[in-house]
Scaffold this motif. Structure first.
Motif, PDB file in Angstrom:
ATOM      1  N   ARG A   1       0.821  -1.215   0.000  1.00 22.36           N
ATOM      2  CA  ARG A   1       0.000   0.000   0.000  1.00 22.36           C
ATOM      3  C   ARG A   1       0.857   1.269   0.000  1.00 22.36           C
ATOM      4  N   LEU A   2       0.736   1.993  -1.109  1.00 17.68           N
ATOM      5  CA  LEU A   2       1.466   3.252  -1.221  1.00 17.68           C
ATOM      6  C   LEU A   2       0.668   4.350  -0.502  1.00 17.68           C
ATOM      7  N   ILE A   3       1.334   5.169   0.304  1.00 13.98           N
ATOM      8  CA  ILE A   3       0.649   6.279   0.991  1.00 13.98           C
ATOM      9  C   ILE A   3       0.902   7.581   0.211  1.00 13.98           C
ATOM     10  N   LEU A   4       2.157   7.809  -0.160  1.00 17.32           N
ATOM     11  CA  LEU A   4       2.502   9.011  -0.943  1.00 17.32           C
ATOM     12  C   LEU A   4       3.008   8.547  -2.300  1.00 17.32           C
ATOM     13  N   ASP A   5       2.565   9.243  -3.349  1.00 20.37           N
ATOM     14  CA  ASP A   5       2.832   8.756  -4.690  1.00 20.37           C
ATOM     15  C   ASP A   5       3.461   9.848  -5.557  1.00 20.37           C
ATOM     16  N   ASP A   6       4.740   9.750  -5.775  1.00 23.50           N
ATOM     17  CA  ASP A   6       5.441  10.584  -6.740  1.00 23.50           C
ATOM     18  C   ASP A   6       5.256  12.086  -6.479  1.00 23.50           C
TER      19      ASP A   6
END
Ligand SMILES: Nc1ncnc2c1ncn2[C@@H]1O[C@H](COP(=O)(O)OP(=O)(O)OP(=O)(O)O)[C@@H](O)[C@H]1O
Ligand SMILES: [Mg+2]
Length: 260
Positions: free
Chosen positions: A17-22
């Motif tokens: 699970r990604l919380i912050l993306d790019d």
């Protein structure tokens, strides 16, 4: 000068699970950056990455040419729950931080500085010998602010520092932080998380809105000093009200899109 460069920053506590993306961001030295966004979108996580308490899954954060790898005295953190050690007096909490930051200064100078900083935030000398449990929420938060300014880091990370306070104490501490920030030279770069759009508008020189997680910045605006509202003008100033509506729209837009 661009003091902080955030390059393609992505982060997840777990691989699933990604919380912050790019996230890509450049912040000027001396900016007062307020971070807004729905609960759970990753604002505190972002500050923890800035503090070096977590490590990016991808990308990096570069401060004055150096990549952030771990916590450092160049970044001070102020939390909603004050972050004071409960077994130490207010004075000991501040002098402990000063000992770490200025080991050569010595006991006498640490105490003088601690008393000076307590006075700066409007606290009496007697608070020096009080335990946190003997102080009100507002007084504890003042101590935490006094400690962070005593250590004098170029970057301050503040996570909803006034979230638990009543409206009057909150207004006083907003003024206090703004005044300390304005009169400290060179100016500190502040990252300040809040849920309160009006608080952001009063304090910020730049406002970032984070979208729902996996989150990136969905709105970014800079507020020139002459456009910044005061407590007196904030609900009369047409431009301020427009920006207020825009911010609320962006915060809700992303929430609504996810619910729909
Ligand atoms: N230590 C952790 N381990 C695993 N997941 C975490 C951890 N801390 C936070 N999370 C998750 O990461 C997401 C972002 O949390 P974070 O605390 O950064 O949100 P936030 O924007 O600060 O929310 P709030 O406005 O409610 O404080 C949430 O889904 C949360 O459950
Ligand atoms: Mg949070």
């Amino acid at each position: 000068m661009k003091d902080i460069l955030i390059n393609h920053l992505s982060f997840g506590y777990t691989p699933e699970r990604l919380i912050l993306d790019d996230i890509d961001l450049a912040v000027d030295t001396g900016s007062f950056v307020c971070l807004l966004g729905p609960s759970g979108c990753g604002k505190s996580t972002f500050l923890r990455l800035m503090a070096g308490l977590e490590h990016p899954t991808k990308g990096d954060i570069v401060m004055e040419g150096r990549r952030i790898e771990k916590p450092g005295l160049d970044r001070g953190m102020v939390f909603q729950d004050y972050g004071l050690f409960p077994w130490m007096t207010a004075g000991e909490n501040i002098t402990l931080a000063l000992e770490q930051r200025f080991p050569e200064a010595g006991k006498k100078r640490w105490k003088e500085t601690a008393l000076e900083k307590l006075a700066d935030v409007g606290l009496e000398e007697s608070v020096f010998d009080k335990l946190p449990k003997e102080l009100s929420g507002g007084m504890k938060q003042r101590c935490a602010i006094a400690r962070s300014f005593a250590v004098d880091p170029p970057v301050l990370l503040m996570d909803e520092p006034f979230g638990a306070l009543d409206a009057v104490t909150r207004a006083r501490l907003q003024d206090l932080v703004l005044e300390l920030w304005a009169r400290t030279e060179p100016k500190k770069t502040v990252f300040f998380v809040t849920h309160d759009v009006d608080e952001a508008l009063l304090l910020a020189s730049r406002i970032l809105v984070f979208g729902q997680s996996p989150s990136h910045i969905i709105y970014d605006c800079t507020i020139p000093p002459e456009k910044r509202p005061t407590r007196e003008t904030q609900f009369d100033d047409v431009e301020n009200l427009k920006l207020r509506n825009t911010l609320i729209h962006h915060i809700n837009r992303d929430v609504n899109r996810r619910i729909a």
